[in-house]
Motif scaffolding. Sequence first.
Motif, PDB file in Angstrom:
ATOM      1  N   UNK A  88      -2.966 -19.999  22.939  1.00  0.00           N
ATOM      2  CA  UNK A  88      -1.617 -19.470  23.041  1.00  0.00           C
ATOM      3  C   UNK A  88      -1.109 -18.816  21.771  1.00  0.00           C
ATOM      4  N   UNK A  89      -1.805 -18.991  20.643  1.00  0.00           N
ATOM      5  CA  UNK A  89      -1.392 -18.351  19.403  1.00  0.00           C
ATOM      6  C   UNK A  89      -1.747 -16.871  19.433  1.00  0.00           C
ATOM      7  N   UNK A  90      -1.136 -16.134  18.505  1.00  0.00           N
ATOM      8  CA  UNK A  90      -1.379 -14.696  18.405  1.00  0.00           C
ATOM      9  C   UNK A  90      -2.387 -14.404  17.306  1.00  0.00           C
ATOM     10  N   UNK A  91      -3.368 -13.557  17.614  1.00  0.00           N
ATOM     11  CA  UNK A  91      -4.322 -13.089  16.609  1.00  0.00           C
ATOM     12  C   UNK A  91      -3.855 -11.720  16.110  1.00  0.00           C
ATOM     13  N   UNK A  92      -3.708 -11.601  14.791  1.00  0.00           N
ATOM     14  CA  UNK A  92      -3.272 -10.356  14.164  1.00  0.00           C
ATOM     15  C   UNK A  92      -4.461  -9.417  14.049  1.00  0.00           C
ATOM     16  N   UNK A  93      -4.392  -8.263  14.691  1.00  0.00           N
ATOM     17  CA  UNK A  93      -5.482  -7.277  14.668  1.00  0.00           C
ATOM     18  C   UNK A  93      -4.928  -5.892  14.338  1.00  0.00           C
ATOM     19  N   UNK A  94      -5.805  -5.017  13.913  1.00  0.00           N
ATOM     20  CA  UNK A  94      -5.467  -3.619  13.684  1.00  0.00           C
ATOM     21  C   UNK A  94      -6.334  -2.770  14.601  1.00  0.00           C
ATOM     22  N   UNK A  95      -5.722  -1.778  15.258  1.00  0.00           N
ATOM     23  CA  UNK A  95      -6.466  -0.867  16.107  1.00  0.00           C
ATOM     24  C   UNK A  95      -7.154   0.177  15.220  1.00  0.00           C
ATOM     25  N   UNK A  96      -8.410  -0.090  14.870  1.00  0.00           N
ATOM     26  CA  UNK A  96      -9.162   0.758  13.951  1.00  0.00           C
ATOM     27  C   UNK A  96     -10.018   1.795  14.678  1.00  0.00           C
ATOM     28  N   UNK A  97      -9.716   2.082  15.946  1.00  0.00           N
ATOM     29  CA  UNK A  97     -10.593   2.983  16.687  1.00  0.00           C
ATOM     30  C   UNK A  97     -10.691   4.367  16.047  1.00  0.00           C
ATOM     31  N   UNK A  98      -9.572   4.896  15.583  1.00  0.00           N
ATOM     32  CA  UNK A  98      -9.618   6.221  14.942  1.00  0.00           C
ATOM     33  C   UNK A  98     -10.439   6.171  13.655  1.00  0.00           C
ATOM     34  N   UNK A  99     -10.226   5.158  12.859  1.00  0.00           N
ATOM     35  CA  UNK A  99     -10.991   5.002  11.618  1.00  0.00           C
ATOM     36  C   UNK A  99     -12.476   4.841  11.919  1.00  0.00           C
TER      37      UNK A  99
ATOM     38  N   UNK B 280       0.828  -1.205   0.000  1.00  0.00           N
ATOM     39  CA  UNK B 280       0.000   0.000   0.000  1.00  0.00           C
ATOM     40  C   UNK B 280       0.861   1.253   0.000  1.00  0.00           C
ATOM     41  N   UNK B 281       0.334   2.310  -0.627  1.00  0.00           N
ATOM     42  CA  UNK B 281       0.921   3.646  -0.506  1.00  0.00           C
ATOM     43  C   UNK B 281      -0.128   4.624   0.002  1.00  0.00           C
ATOM     44  N   UNK B 282      -1.032   4.107   0.859  1.00  0.00           N
ATOM     45  CA  UNK B 282      -2.144   4.882   1.384  1.00  0.00           C
ATOM     46  C   UNK B 282      -1.658   5.977   2.336  1.00  0.00           C
ATOM     47  N   UNK B 283      -2.342   7.132   2.368  1.00  0.00           N
ATOM     48  CA  UNK B 283      -2.011   8.188   3.335  1.00  0.00           C
ATOM     49  C   UNK B 283      -2.562   7.898   4.733  1.00  0.00           C
ATOM     50  N   UNK B 284      -3.302   6.796   4.893  1.00  0.00           N
ATOM     51  CA  UNK B 284      -3.856   6.423   6.191  1.00  0.00           C
ATOM     52  C   UNK B 284      -2.960   5.366   6.842  1.00  0.00           C
ATOM     53  N   UNK B 285      -2.973   5.319   8.167  1.00  0.00           N
ATOM     54  CA  UNK B 285      -2.221   4.283   8.872  1.00  0.00           C
ATOM     55  C   UNK B 285      -2.805   4.057  10.258  1.00  0.00           C
ATOM     56  N   UNK B 286      -3.086   2.788  10.568  1.00  0.00           N
ATOM     57  CA  UNK B 286      -3.544   2.384  11.897  1.00  0.00           C
ATOM     58  C   UNK B 286      -2.562   1.363  12.457  1.00  0.00           C
ATOM     59  N   UNK B 287      -2.358   1.345  13.780  1.00  0.00           N
ATOM     60  CA  UNK B 287      -1.338   0.465  14.359  1.00  0.00           C
ATOM     61  C   UNK B 287      -1.784  -0.990  14.494  1.00  0.00           C
ATOM     62  N   UNK B 288      -0.809  -1.889  14.479  1.00  0.00           N
ATOM     63  CA  UNK B 288      -1.040  -3.321  14.638  1.00  0.00           C
ATOM     64  C   UNK B 288      -1.155  -3.675  16.126  1.00  0.00           C
ATOM     65  N   UNK B 289      -2.039  -4.618  16.421  1.00  0.00           N
ATOM     66  CA  UNK B 289      -2.172  -5.156  17.774  1.00  0.00           C
ATOM     67  C   UNK B 289      -2.171  -6.678  17.686  1.00  0.00           C
ATOM     68  N   UNK B 290      -1.402  -7.343  18.546  1.00  0.00           N
ATOM     69  CA  UNK B 290      -1.433  -8.799  18.647  1.00  0.00           C
ATOM     70  C   UNK B 290      -2.205  -9.183  19.903  1.00  0.00           C
ATOM     71  N   UNK B 291      -3.258  -9.980  19.727  1.00  0.00           N
ATOM     72  CA  UNK B 291      -4.078 -10.424  20.853  1.00  0.00           C
ATOM     73  C   UNK B 291      -3.877 -11.920  21.061  1.00  0.00           C
ATOM     74  N   UNK B 292      -3.718 -12.330  22.307  1.00  0.00           N
ATOM     75  CA  UNK B 292      -3.469 -13.726  22.622  1.00  0.00           C
ATOM     76  C   UNK B 292      -4.751 -14.543  22.518  1.00  0.00           C
ATOM     77  N   UNK B 293      -4.704 -15.661  21.784  1.00  0.00           N
ATOM     78  CA  UNK B 293      -5.835 -16.570  21.717  1.00  0.00           C
ATOM     79  C   UNK B 293      -5.799 -17.527  22.905  1.00  0.00           C
ATOM     80  N   UNK B 294      -6.902 -18.284  23.083  1.00  0.00           N
ATOM     81  CA  UNK B 294      -6.970 -19.243  24.184  1.00  0.00           C
ATOM     82  C   UNK B 294      -5.887 -20.307  24.070  1.00  0.00           C
TER      83      UNK B 294
END
Length: 284
Positions: free
Chosen positions: A178-189, A162-176
């Motif tokens: 033990x694996x990591x769930x890839x998430x984006x903090x879209x609160x601002x969007x 992407x060359x988008x002018x928008x950007x939201x930060x990455x968040x890793x959330x722990x699953x039951x």
Amino acid sequence: MGVTAELTGRTKMTFQARGQSFTIEAFVMPRARQDVVLGNTFLREEKAVIDYNRLVLHCGAEKRITLSLMGREPQQTSGAPLPRTGFPAELKPQVDKVLRDFEHVLMPGPGRLVGTKTIQHEIHLTNPRPFQLTPYHYSEDKRIEIERQVQEMLANGVIEPSNSPYNSPIVLAKKKGGQWRFCIDFRRLNELTVDTAQQIPRISDALKDLGEATVFSTLDLKSGYWQIPMAPEAGKYTAFTTPTGGAYQFRVMPFGLKGAPGTFQRMMAQEVLTGYLTSSVWST
């Protein structure tokens, strides 16, 4: 083409399909290869829609049902182990037959998802001014996990550079597990996103419709949100950057977006489960 058929009469007949009765005026042909052929008159009066991607027919002017199209080619079985279901032992033969007959729609492991082509997720902003949020700090383990999942999503067509002018930060959330769930903090969007009118059914209403049913099964789509593509002009809003500076955006609908549950519900109610809701399937 160019073949004529001998007609010996016409009659009115009633047939049942998915528990619904249809009465049609039919021509009688003694050498017909099929028991019944539904023509344009039936398709028009019953507001039929043919879905060649799924090889099904949606019809019913008053109550919608879905029928398999004639001529559907038998699927090759892979011989892979069938999913565990938890049904009682006496029902296992029937359940296994259903799973084997529809093995082509099951996804036992990782791989590229087959998405829908009939719906897209759109994003409309109250203020189109771009924003760039600073990425969060990550431990070395999380940095490695982010890069691994990004490469996996790239390979499976979930994201794209992407060359988008928008950007939201990455968040890793722990699953039951033990694996990591890839998430984006879209609160601002989400703060800037216009609400949609699509409502989610209430669980209490769905439970009341179950009546006296005693045998239940659940259907869980593999990464269901990722089977819905983003509208071309909306992908730029989902952009994010990795700890190594790579910039990407989603090609499919990510988790955490305002309006995403409504888009998913609309796909299930109006496309996937049309004709079945509240009769044998409940969407929650």
